[in-house]
Design a protein around this motif. Structure first.
Motif, short mmCIF file in Angstrom:
data_model
loop_
_atom_site.label_atom_id
_atom_site.label_comp_id
_atom_site.label_asym_id
_atom_site.label_seq_id
_atom_site.Cartn_x
_atom_site.Cartn_y
_atom_site.Cartn_z
N SER A 40 3.10 -4.38 -9.40
CA SER A 40 4.41 -4.94 -9.05
C SER A 40 5.16 -4.03 -8.08
CB SER A 40 5.26 -5.14 -10.31
OG SER A 40 4.70 -6.16 -11.11
N LYS A 41 5.10 -2.73 -8.32
CA LYS A 41 5.75 -1.78 -7.40
C LYS A 41 5.14 -1.83 -6.01
CE LYS A 41 7.35 1.53 -10.86
NZ LYS A 41 7.19 2.88 -11.41
N LYS A 42 3.82 -1.93 -5.97
CA LYS A 42 3.12 -1.99 -4.68
C LYS A 42 3.49 -3.28 -3.94
CE LYS A 42 -1.53 -1.68 -2.75
NZ LYS A 42 -2.96 -1.57 -3.05
N LEU A 43 3.51 -4.40 -4.65
CA LEU A 43 3.88 -5.68 -4.05
C LEU A 43 5.32 -5.64 -3.56
CD1 LEU A 43 3.25 -8.68 -3.46
CD2 LEU A 43 4.04 -9.18 -5.78
N ASN A 44 6.21 -5.10 -4.37
CA ASN A 44 7.62 -5.02 -4.00
C ASN A 44 7.80 -4.17 -2.75
OD1 ASN A 44 10.42 -4.63 -3.86
ND2 ASN A 44 10.64 -4.79 -6.05
N ALA A 45 7.09 -3.05 -2.66
CA ALA A 45 7.19 -2.18 -1.48
C ALA A 45 6.69 -2.91 -0.23
CB ALA A 45 6.39 -0.90 -1.71
N LYS A 46 5.59 -3.65 -0.38
CA LYS A 46 5.03 -4.40 0.75
C LYS A 46 6.02 -5.47 1.23
CE LYS A 46 1.14 -7.44 1.80
NZ LYS A 46 -0.02 -8.14 1.25
N GLU A 47 6.58 -6.23 0.28
CA GLU A 47 7.53 -7.28 0.64
C GLU A 47 8.82 -6.70 1.21
OE1 GLU A 47 8.06 -9.68 -2.85
OE2 GLU A 47 6.01 -10.48 -2.74
N SER A 48 9.29 -5.61 0.64
CA SER A 48 10.50 -4.97 1.16
C SER A 48 10.28 -4.49 2.59
CB SER A 48 10.91 -3.79 0.27
OG SER A 48 11.33 -4.26 -0.98
N GLY A 49 9.09 -3.98 2.87
CA GLY A 49 8.76 -3.56 4.23
C GLY A 49 8.82 -4.72 5.21
#
Length: 180
Positions: A40-49
């Protein structure tokens, strides 16, 4: 003899125990939850980017970060009116939905005018929180990461798993709940 039989019967019934519950055979170590949180953290970072890239490509717009984890910008902002929706108020609005590449998923014409009773009807989390920020006649574009949109399950129609969204909303009217 009667007494002996009664004594044996009473001893038999008093010595019966109910079965004890079995203990679980395996104990969760928590690794599933840790792996899920890491994903979830990895997905959130990707989407935030991706969302930050959209905002930086449009420096002429003043994006605001919400306390709820999404971003938004005003097309039309009302400074004077202080009416925002609260629990039970009816909101009449129009909106459209796009992916982060700008591809239309649902057009405003297709969706038509919507009515939503604040916090009493189902609507995806980000849109519910966004509507609470808006006043009548305002138009706002929201940038929602997938967890604020339809998340893992999508909308079971056109929005797939973990799709961040761009949603442009215009509030036509807010009808305040009448006290009973």
């Amino acid at each position: 003899m009667k007494y002996i039989i009664l004594l044996l019967i009473s001893i038999t019934f008093s010595s019966c125990k109910t079965p004890e519950a079995r203990k679980p055979e395996s104990v969760q170590s928590g690794s599933f939850y840790k792996e899920s949180a890491a994903r979830s953290k990895k997905l959130n970072a990707k989407e935030s980017g991706k969302i930050e890239a959209i905002m930086s490509q449009n420096p002429e717009y003043d994006y605001v970060a919400s306390n709820s984890g999404f971003w938004y910008r005003y097309h039309t902002k009302v400074e004077i009116d202080t009416t925002t929706a609260s629990f039970g108020d009816v909101i009449d609005f129009n909106y459209n939905v796009k992916d982060l590449d700008g591809n239309t998923i649902y057009s405003e014409e297709e969706l038509g005018a919507q009515q939503y009773v604040m916090d009493k009807q189902e609507i995806f989390t980000g849109l519910r929180e966004g509507l609470k920020l808006m006043k009548p006649t305002e138009t706002v574009t929201f940038l929602f990461p997938s967890q604020k949109a339809y998340g893992y399950y999508g909308d079971k129609n056109r929005i797939g798993t973990n799709i961040p969204l761009i949603v442009k909303v215009t509030i036509n009217n807010i009808t305040q709940k009448t006290s009973n």
